[in-house]
Design a protein around this motif. Structure first.
Motif, short mmCIF file in Angstrom:
data_model
loop_
_atom_site.label_atom_id
_atom_site.label_comp_id
_atom_site.label_asym_id
_atom_site.label_seq_id
_atom_site.Cartn_x
_atom_site.Cartn_y
_atom_site.Cartn_z
N LEU A 41 0.83 -1.21 0.00
CA LEU A 41 0.00 0.00 0.00
C LEU A 41 0.86 1.25 0.00
N GLN A 42 1.88 1.27 0.84
CA GLN A 42 2.76 2.44 0.91
C GLN A 42 3.51 2.65 -0.40
N LEU A 43 3.97 1.58 -1.02
CA LEU A 43 4.66 1.69 -2.31
C LEU A 43 3.72 2.25 -3.38
N THR A 44 2.47 1.79 -3.37
CA THR A 44 1.49 2.28 -4.34
C THR A 44 1.26 3.77 -4.17
N THR A 48 2.68 8.08 -6.67
CA THR A 48 1.89 9.22 -7.14
C THR A 48 1.95 10.38 -6.14
N GLN A 49 3.15 10.63 -5.64
CA GLN A 49 3.35 11.79 -4.79
C GLN A 49 4.07 12.87 -5.58
N VAL A 68 -4.98 1.16 7.49
CA VAL A 68 -4.74 1.96 6.28
C VAL A 68 -4.29 3.36 6.65
N GLU A 69 -5.00 3.98 7.59
CA GLU A 69 -4.63 5.34 8.00
C GLU A 69 -3.22 5.40 8.55
N ALA A 73 -0.13 7.38 6.81
CA ALA A 73 0.50 8.45 7.59
C ALA A 73 2.01 8.22 7.69
N ASP A 74 2.41 6.98 7.93
CA ASP A 74 3.84 6.66 8.03
C ASP A 74 4.56 6.93 6.71
N ALA A 75 3.83 6.81 5.60
CA ALA A 75 4.42 7.03 4.28
C ALA A 75 4.29 8.48 3.83
N GLY A 76 3.68 9.32 4.64
CA GLY A 76 3.50 10.72 4.27
C GLY A 76 2.51 10.91 3.14
N ALA A 77 1.50 10.03 3.06
CA ALA A 77 0.52 10.08 1.98
C ALA A 77 -0.89 10.17 2.57
#
Length: 363
Positions: A41-44, A48-49, A68-69, A73-77
């Motif tokens: 999920l984080q890679l996905t 698109t950042q 998910v949240e 959040a950990d991925a800055g997305a």
């Protein structure tokens, strides 16, 4: 690219049982760090950042909301909306919820499964750029994965006439084929794998639903009209959403619409649909072993070749074996020959039947 902003739509409702015992209903594949230190999920979300993309809209199972949240959040997305489905109704209704949440207007939506690998992100972005002029004209665009084998586990797309550089009309969609047909399509050079990724304006998609599967549109509009909102979380009305037909976007819209285009692209894509698939894309030692542990040295392999070994806890030791898949998670251990990992679904079914028998006996 044009200056127009694209809204990523990340579909994260699947259960990923083919990667049991690590992937389970409470911790599906997209929530696992299978190919890198980040989760799927984080890679996905990370693809698109940047200024080209708006904050994502994520459609997920309500039971995974906290997970998910936290991962995003950990991925800055941080998502602009987290739509929590009360039940799974397949991809066409899920995308309709996202299109409605995006305002249902001319915003471009980039629809992506949350559990796929894309190694060449610049190639993915180039494919998006190629598609955008047609998207702005109301076309529905999909991305065709350059095939390298006669894969029978994917749908295929026949590539039609060129519409502009790098973009073609879809000649037809092909359901998962038998091997001889897959071999013929691979040899023809004018077919691609259907990777389940799409790019279109929100209004173009909703208009296509109104024409080809209006039941989905009616149900999802009512579900969103009656939705409960908590911050960025959106809870569609369960009763209304349950009336939606259960249909994939391919079946409901893409196979029926007139203006459907495909961008063929080679971008290191893999759907990581089995332990064999993960072994194929994993780093391997000089004798073909791929092993990864989440503990301290809890995988040991001696005189072992071409094995995939993974453990998130207990020690796994192998001596004098080859061509095995060994996965340990919690109290469960999976052992099977390489090449047969698609048969995990047989295990899941057998376990369900066994649990049903025990419940019946207890009752």
């Amino acid at each position: 690219m044009t200056a127009r902003t694209i809204v990523p739509v990340i579909l994260s409702g699947g259960s990923g049982t083919r990667l049991w015992p690590m992937s389970r209903p409470e911790m599906p594949k997209q929530m696992l760090a299978l190919t890198a230190n980040e989760t799927m999920l984080q890679l996905t979300a990370g693809r698109t950042q940047g200024e080209r993309f708006a904050a994502p809209i994520v459609v997920a199972n309500a039971r995974h909301a906290d997970l998910v949240e936290q991962q995003l959040a950990d991925a800055g997305a941080i998502p602009q909306a987290l739509i929590l489905e009360p039940a799974g109704r397949n991809t066409a209704p899920a995308i309709a919820l996202a299109a409605i949440a995006a305002g249902g207007g001319g915003d471009a939506l980039l629809v992506m499964p949350s559990d796929h690998v894309i190694d060449d992100v610049p190639a993915f972005h180039a494919a998006i750029e190629a598609a955008m002029p047609l998207v702005s004209q109301g076309w529905l665009v999909t991305f065709g994965i350059a095939p390298d084998s006669p894969e029978i586990g994917y749908g295929w797309i026949q590539i039609g006439d060129a519409l502009q550089p790098g973009v073609h009309r879809v000649a037809r969609f092909v359901e998962k084929p038998p091997l001889d047909k897959a071999e013929s399509m691979l040899a023809s050079g004018d077919h691609a794998w259907n990777g389940g990724m799409f790019l279109f304006q929100a209004d173009a998609y909703l208009e296509a639903l109104a024409q080809f599967d209006p039941g989905i549109l009616v149900a999802t509009r009512e579900a969103m009209d009656k939705a409960r909102t908590e911050g960025t979380r959106i809870y569609p009305d369960a009763t209304a959403f349950a009336t939606s037909p259960d249909a994939s976007i391919d079946y409901a819209v893409m196979e029926k619409a007139e203006r459907v285009a495909v961008v063929p692209v080679a971008m290191g894509w893999n759907d990581v649909g089995s332990w064999d698939a993960l072994h194929a894309i994993s780093a391997r030692d000089e004798v073909g072993n791929a092993h990864r542990s989440e503990g301290d040295g809890n995988v040991l392999a001696i005189d072992t070749r071409q094995c995939f070994v993974r453990s998130d806890g207990i020690r796994v030791s192998l001596v004098g074996v080859e061509d095995l898949i060994v996965v340990a998670s919690g109290n469960d251990v999976l052992i099977m020959p390489r090449g047969r990992s698609q048969e995990v679904k047989k295990l899941i079914e057998a376990m369900k039947n066994d649990a049903a028998k025990k419940d019946a006996q207890a009752g």
